[in-house]
Design a protein around this motif. Sequence first.
Motif, PDB file in Angstrom:
ATOM      1  N   ARG A  96       0.846  -1.197   0.000  1.00  0.00           N
ATOM      2  CA  ARG A  96       0.000   0.000   0.000  1.00  0.00           C
ATOM      3  C   ARG A  96       0.880   1.246   0.000  1.00  0.00           C
ATOM      4  NH1 ARG A  96      -3.427   2.558   4.809  1.00  0.00           N
ATOM      5  NH2 ARG A  96      -1.645   3.932   4.647  1.00  0.00           N
ATOM      6  N   LEU A 136      -3.589   8.096  -1.896  1.00  0.00           N
ATOM      7  CA  LEU A 136      -3.919   9.032  -2.960  1.00  0.00           C
ATOM      8  C   LEU A 136      -5.048   9.951  -2.534  1.00  0.00           C
ATOM      9  CD1 LEU A 136      -3.896   6.485  -5.911  1.00  0.00           C
ATOM     10  CD2 LEU A 136      -2.124   8.170  -5.366  1.00  0.00           C
ATOM     11  N   GLY A 186      -5.971  -2.282   7.719  1.00  0.00           N
ATOM     12  CA  GLY A 186      -5.616  -1.003   7.068  1.00  0.00           C
ATOM     13  C   GLY A 186      -4.570  -1.148   5.972  1.00  0.00           C
ATOM     14  N   SER A 187      -4.259  -2.363   5.583  1.00  0.00           N
ATOM     15  CA  SER A 187      -3.196  -2.543   4.576  1.00  0.00           C
ATOM     16  C   SER A 187      -3.726  -2.464   3.148  1.00  0.00           C
ATOM     17  CB  SER A 187      -2.474  -3.870   4.808  1.00  0.00           C
ATOM     18  OG  SER A 187      -3.382  -4.957   4.716  1.00  0.00           O
ATOM     19  N   THR A 198      -9.544  -4.445   1.524  1.00  0.00           N
ATOM     20  CA  THR A 198     -10.850  -4.045   1.005  1.00  0.00           C
ATOM     21  C   THR A 198     -10.681  -3.158  -0.213  1.00  0.00           C
ATOM     22  OG1 THR A 198     -11.613  -4.116   3.299  1.00  0.00           O
ATOM     23  CG2 THR A 198     -13.085  -3.096   1.708  1.00  0.00           C
ATOM     24  N   HIS A 199      -9.676  -2.323  -0.142  1.00  0.00           N
ATOM     25  CA  HIS A 199      -9.408  -1.452  -1.292  1.00  0.00           C
ATOM     26  C   HIS A 199      -9.053  -2.286  -2.531  1.00  0.00           C
ATOM     27  CE1 HIS A 199      -7.927   2.020  -3.531  1.00  0.00           C
ATOM     28  NE2 HIS A 199      -6.879   1.257  -3.863  1.00  0.00           N
ATOM     29  N   ALA A 202     -10.953 -10.044   7.210  1.00  0.00           N
ATOM     30  CA  ALA A 202     -10.700  -8.934   8.137  1.00  0.00           C
ATOM     31  C   ALA A 202      -9.237  -8.970   8.546  1.00  0.00           C
ATOM     32  CB  ALA A 202     -11.606  -9.069   9.360  1.00  0.00           C
ATOM     33  N   GLY A 203      -8.656  -7.815   8.589  1.00  0.00           N
ATOM     34  CA  GLY A 203      -7.220  -7.739   8.854  1.00  0.00           C
ATOM     35  C   GLY A 203      -6.873  -8.028  10.292  1.00  0.00           C
TER      36      GLY A 203
HETATM   37  N1  LIG Z   1      -3.293   0.759  -2.956  1.00  0.00           N
HETATM   38  C1  LIG Z   1      -3.921   1.761  -2.362  1.00  0.00           C
HETATM   39  N2  LIG Z   1      -3.965   2.958  -2.950  1.00  0.00           N
HETATM   40  C2  LIG Z   1      -4.568   3.967  -2.389  1.00  0.00           C
HETATM   41  N3  LIG Z   1      -5.181   3.887  -1.222  1.00  0.00           N
HETATM   42  C3  LIG Z   1      -5.194   2.724  -0.572  1.00  0.00           C
HETATM   43  C4  LIG Z   1      -4.549   1.593  -1.096  1.00  0.00           C
HETATM   44  N4  LIG Z   1      -4.708   0.573  -0.244  1.00  0.00           N
HETATM   45  C5  LIG Z   1      -5.393   1.033   0.765  1.00  0.00           C
HETATM   46  N5  LIG Z   1      -5.697   2.310   0.568  1.00  0.00           N
HETATM   47  C6  LIG Z   1      -6.430   3.140   1.482  1.00  0.00           C
HETATM   48  O1  LIG Z   1      -6.123   2.696   2.761  1.00  0.00           O
HETATM   49  C7  LIG Z   1      -7.225   2.704   3.559  1.00  0.00           C
HETATM   50  C8  LIG Z   1      -7.391   1.370   4.253  1.00  0.00           C
HETATM   51  O2  LIG Z   1      -7.575   0.471   3.336  1.00  0.00           O
HETATM   52  P1  LIG Z   1      -8.521  -0.828   3.563  1.00  0.00           P
HETATM   53  O3  LIG Z   1      -9.724  -0.468   4.265  1.00  0.00           O
HETATM   54  O4  LIG Z   1      -8.679  -1.456   2.286  1.00  0.00           O
HETATM   55  O5  LIG Z   1      -7.663  -1.671   4.540  1.00  0.00           O
HETATM   56  P2  LIG Z   1      -8.056  -3.087   5.030  1.00  0.00           P
HETATM   57  O6  LIG Z   1      -6.888  -3.888   4.841  1.00  0.00           O
HETATM   58  O7  LIG Z   1      -9.265  -3.522   4.389  1.00  0.00           O
HETATM   59  O8  LIG Z   1      -8.287  -2.884   6.523  1.00  0.00           O
HETATM   60  P3  LIG Z   1      -9.235  -3.753   7.397  1.00  0.00           P
HETATM   61  O9  LIG Z   1      -8.703  -5.042   7.459  1.00  0.00           O
HETATM   62  O10 LIG Z   1      -9.260  -3.051   8.717  1.00  0.00           O
HETATM   63  O11 LIG Z   1     -10.557  -3.663   6.734  1.00  0.00           O
HETATM   64  C9  LIG Z   1      -8.375   3.062   2.683  1.00  0.00           C
HETATM   65  O12 LIG Z   1      -8.711   4.378   2.873  1.00  0.00           O
HETATM   66  C10 LIG Z   1      -7.880   2.892   1.325  1.00  0.00           C
HETATM   67  O13 LIG Z   1      -8.420   3.855   0.464  1.00  0.00           O
END
Ligand SMILES: Nc1ncnc2c1ncn2[C@@H]1O[C@H](COP(=O)(O)OP(=O)(O)OP(=O)(O)O)[C@@H](O)[C@H]1O
Length: 869
Positions: free
Chosen positions: A93, A98, A214-215, A218-219, A358-359
Amino acid sequence: MESKSPPRCPSSVTVRRNPYRKARATPLTNPPQLPSHSTSSSKLPPISSFPIQDILSEEIPQNAPPTVTVTAASQSRSQDSIAENLRVYLRIRPLVPLKGSTKNVGDQNPSSRTKNVWPQNPSKKDSVREKKNSKKKNNESCVTVSEDCHSVTLSPPLPLQESKRIKSEVYEGFSYVFSADSTQSEVYEKMVNPLVEDFLKGKSGMLAALGPTGSGKTHTVFGSAREPGMVPLALQRIFKPAPACSSQSSRRFYLSIFEICAERGKAERICDLTSDGQDLSMQQSAIKGLQEVLVHDVAGAEQLIGRALLKRSTAMTNANSQSSRSQCIINIRRGIDSSDAETDEQSNSTVLSIVDLAGAEREKRTGSQGTRLAESNFINNTSMVFGLCLRSLLEHQKKPKKALQKHFQNSLLTRYLRDYLEGKKRMTLILTVKPGEEDYLDASYLLRQASPFMKIKFTNIEAQSNLLCNKRQFQTTFRAEQPKRIKLGSRDASMIEGKIARDENRLHDEEDLRICNAKFKNCTPLNLNSDNLMKRERNHQIMQNFAKALWSVLKQHNEKLKVAESEIQILKENLRNEKTRSIEMEKELNNLRSFCTCSKENSVASTIVKVGENFESTVHSEGHTFCSFDERNVKVLSPNCNCSPENGDLVRRQQQDMSSQILSHKTSSNLSGLECIDDKQEPDALVRSSEADVSSPSICVSNENCQIFQIHESFPGTGNIHEDSSESNYVVAEHLDPKSDVKVSTSGNDSSASVEPGQQLGEKNEDLLDLLVSPKEVKHTQQQDLTYVPETEIRPDTSCNSSRKEKPKRRLLPASSILVREISTLDADEFDKPRGDGVGNKLAASERQRTQGSISLLRLLKSNLHSLV
Ligand SMILES: Nc1ncnc2c1ncn2[C@@H]1O[C@H](COP(=O)(O)OP(=O)(O)OP(=O)(O)O)[C@@H](O)[C@H]1O
C-alpha cells in the motif's frame, strides 16, 4: 598505546527466505535398447538377457507432453487436474494514500484526523506523542521491491536495528509483488484476470486477501468508485459483451455475498448480505439458505454488491476508519441455459470466490476495547485458523504420511473454504502490507507466516468439487428463494403462490436432480492429479517397453527353436543311417564269428610247443601267450591281451586250450605235469612241469591264423641275459593254417641263412620250423623251480588286428640269423672244443650260455640244413 577496537558488526544481514530454486532438469533417459536379432537361421546370436532393469528405470521427462490419448472432453479435465503451486501475490500500500481516499484515519494529516474513537490511556499519551513525532521524522518505507518484482526486502526501522539487532529480510518467490504505485487494473490484469478467464472456461477459483488491518485488502478487493477493485473489474470482464456465436451469451451468472462475523464476542454467524441480513447456518461445508441473485450485467451486479457492502460490519479503529469486522465472501457462480444443459453441464457449478478477510489487528495499534476487542479476537482467531490450515496443508504435502490436520473445523470461514484449504481447488492469495516503519512488525509477521504458503500445491478435483458445489448451490438457491416467495401478496395469495412455488420448486428440484445425475454419469472417476498422470504415463511407457522387449525375445526364441528343430531332423536322419549300418555290421560280425569258430577248432590243434631237453624256452607271444619252458617246467603265462576283443577272446580260449593241449605235433614230445596259470589271475604263477621230456624242438603257434612271437634277449625275471644285447633278435613263426604251408623267413643283422617265404617245407624240414626259437632266446637255465616274468616285460602286440589276419606280415628276425650263424660256426670249433677250456674269456662266456641241449639242437639243425641244401 593504540587500542584496537573489535570489527564492527554489520548493521543488517540479509536473511533469504524461500530462495528461488530452479527446477533441476530431469535427465532424459534413452529408451531401452531392444535386443537386435538376426534372421540367420544357421547361427543365431545368443539371446540377450531380458532388459528388465532398463525398462523399470524408465523415467518420463517432466517436460514431455503426456502422450496419453484423451478425448476432447477429458482433455479439459486433465488440464484441471494439473497441480499448481499456490499463487501468492504481494501488494504494498502507498505510504501516503492518494487524494480522494480519506478512509484511513491514521494516514491522514494529523490536523484533519478524526479524534481517536477510543479513549486513550492517559499514561500513554506522552509516549504516543513522542512516537508520532518520530514517525513524522522517519516515515520511510521498510519494504523494498526487487527489480524482478518477485521478492521484497523488509528492513527494520533503525530503532529496532539498534535496540533488538533485527536484520533485514528478503522474501522471495512471490508470483508478483505490486509496488505502492501499482494501479488496480494492473493488479487485476496480473492477478485476477487469469482466474476470471479460467472461471469463464469452467474452472473454479478463489482469491483471498490477507494482511494486517488497514493494509488495503478491502481497497484491493472492492476498491472505490474511482478505483474499482478486483470484483468490479472481474464483473466487467465477465459481463463483457461476447460475440454472438459465443456460448457465453447463453450463460447466466449468480451472485451471492455473505459475511462471517462474531458480534459482541458471541459465536460466529453467517449473514447473507444480499437479503435482509438473516442468519444462515452451515452444514458441513455448505451454507443453508444462501441467496443467489441472478445478475445480467455489470451495473446490476455492482448495485447488488454496493448494497451488500453497506450491510457489512465495519467499524472505526485507530488503524482504519472503516475497518472490516467480518470476513466477506462474494461468489460468482456461472449458470447455464437449459438448452445448453447437456453440452455444458460442468460449467454450471463453476464458482469464482473472492474473500476479503478482516485484517489481523494488534491491540496496541488499534486500541480496541470491549466489543471491538472481542471482534478483534474473532478476526485474529479466524486469520490464525486460516493460516494454520494452509500450514497444515503444506506439511501434509511435504510429508504425505502426516495426516492433514483438521484445523478447518475451528472456524466457519475455514469450514466453508475447506476444499480450497485442503488443496482440492485452486486458490490465489493476495497479501497486502503497509510499508511504513511503524508497520514493520505487522508486515514482518505476515510475510513470515504467509511466504511458505507459496509452496503449497493444489490438485484440482474439479469434477467432484463441482458436484458438491452444485449440490450446495442447489440447496442455497432453493432455500433462499423460498422466503422470497412467501412474502408475496396476502394470505390467500400467499397460499396460492406457495402452491405454485412448491410446484416450481419441485420442478426445479427434479431438473436439478436430473442435472446432478447427468453430471454424475459424465463425471468419470478420474481423480487425477499431475502426479497420478505422471505415474500412469510412466507405467504406460514401462509396459510398452516391456511388451516390445518381450516380443523381441520371443522372436529370438522362436528362430532358435526353428533351427533346433531342423537340427533334430538331421540328427534323426543320421540316426536312421547309423542304425542300418549297425545292422549290416552286426550281420558281418555274425559271419565273422561263425568263421572264427571254424578257424579256432583248426588252430587249437596246431599249437605245439616243443622244447629241447635242458632248455628253458621263454616265448613271449605278442601280448597273447607267454611260455617258459624248462626241461622239467613248462610255464604258460597269459598276460592281458590288448588285441581286439574278438581276437582276445579267441586267444584266451586258445591259451586255456594250450594249457591242456600242448601237443607234440610232428615230433614226440612228452610233457607231463603241465600246468597252465593265467597270469591275469596270478601274475607270478607258474606252470610247472616236473618232468619234461622234450626230445625235439617244437614250434609254438597260438593264433588261429597268424601268431607272432617276440622273443626277448633277456628277461629280468629269469635272469638270463644275452651277451650281445645290441642285436635285436626276433623269431617269427607264422602258421596260417595247420594244414597249409608254413612259411618261415629269418633275418638278422648277421643273417647267414634264411628261409624264403613261400618255401614249402616237407616233413623233414618241419624240424627246422621247430627251431625258429633262437638259441640266444632259448637259454639254458639252472632254475629248476620258478621263473618270474614281470608283467612289464610282456609286451602285447597291438598290431594284432583283423588286417593282419587277412595279410600276415613276415618278419625276418635277427635271432634266426644268429642261429644260422651259430650253425655255420659249429663245425669250426664248437664241437671240438672242450667246455671251459679257458682259451678265451669271451668264448668261454658264450659257451657258458650254450647248453648241451642247444648243441644237440644246433647239430640237428645243421644236419637238416645240409640235407635240405
Ligand atoms: N493501494 C492503495 N492505494 C490507495 N489507497 C489505498 C490503497 N490501499 C489502501 N488504501 C487506502 O487505505 C485505507 C485502508 O484500506 P482498507 O480499508 O482497504 O484496509 P483493510 O486492509 O481492508 O483494513 P481492514 O482489514 O481493517 O478492513 C483506505 O482508505 C484505502 O483507500
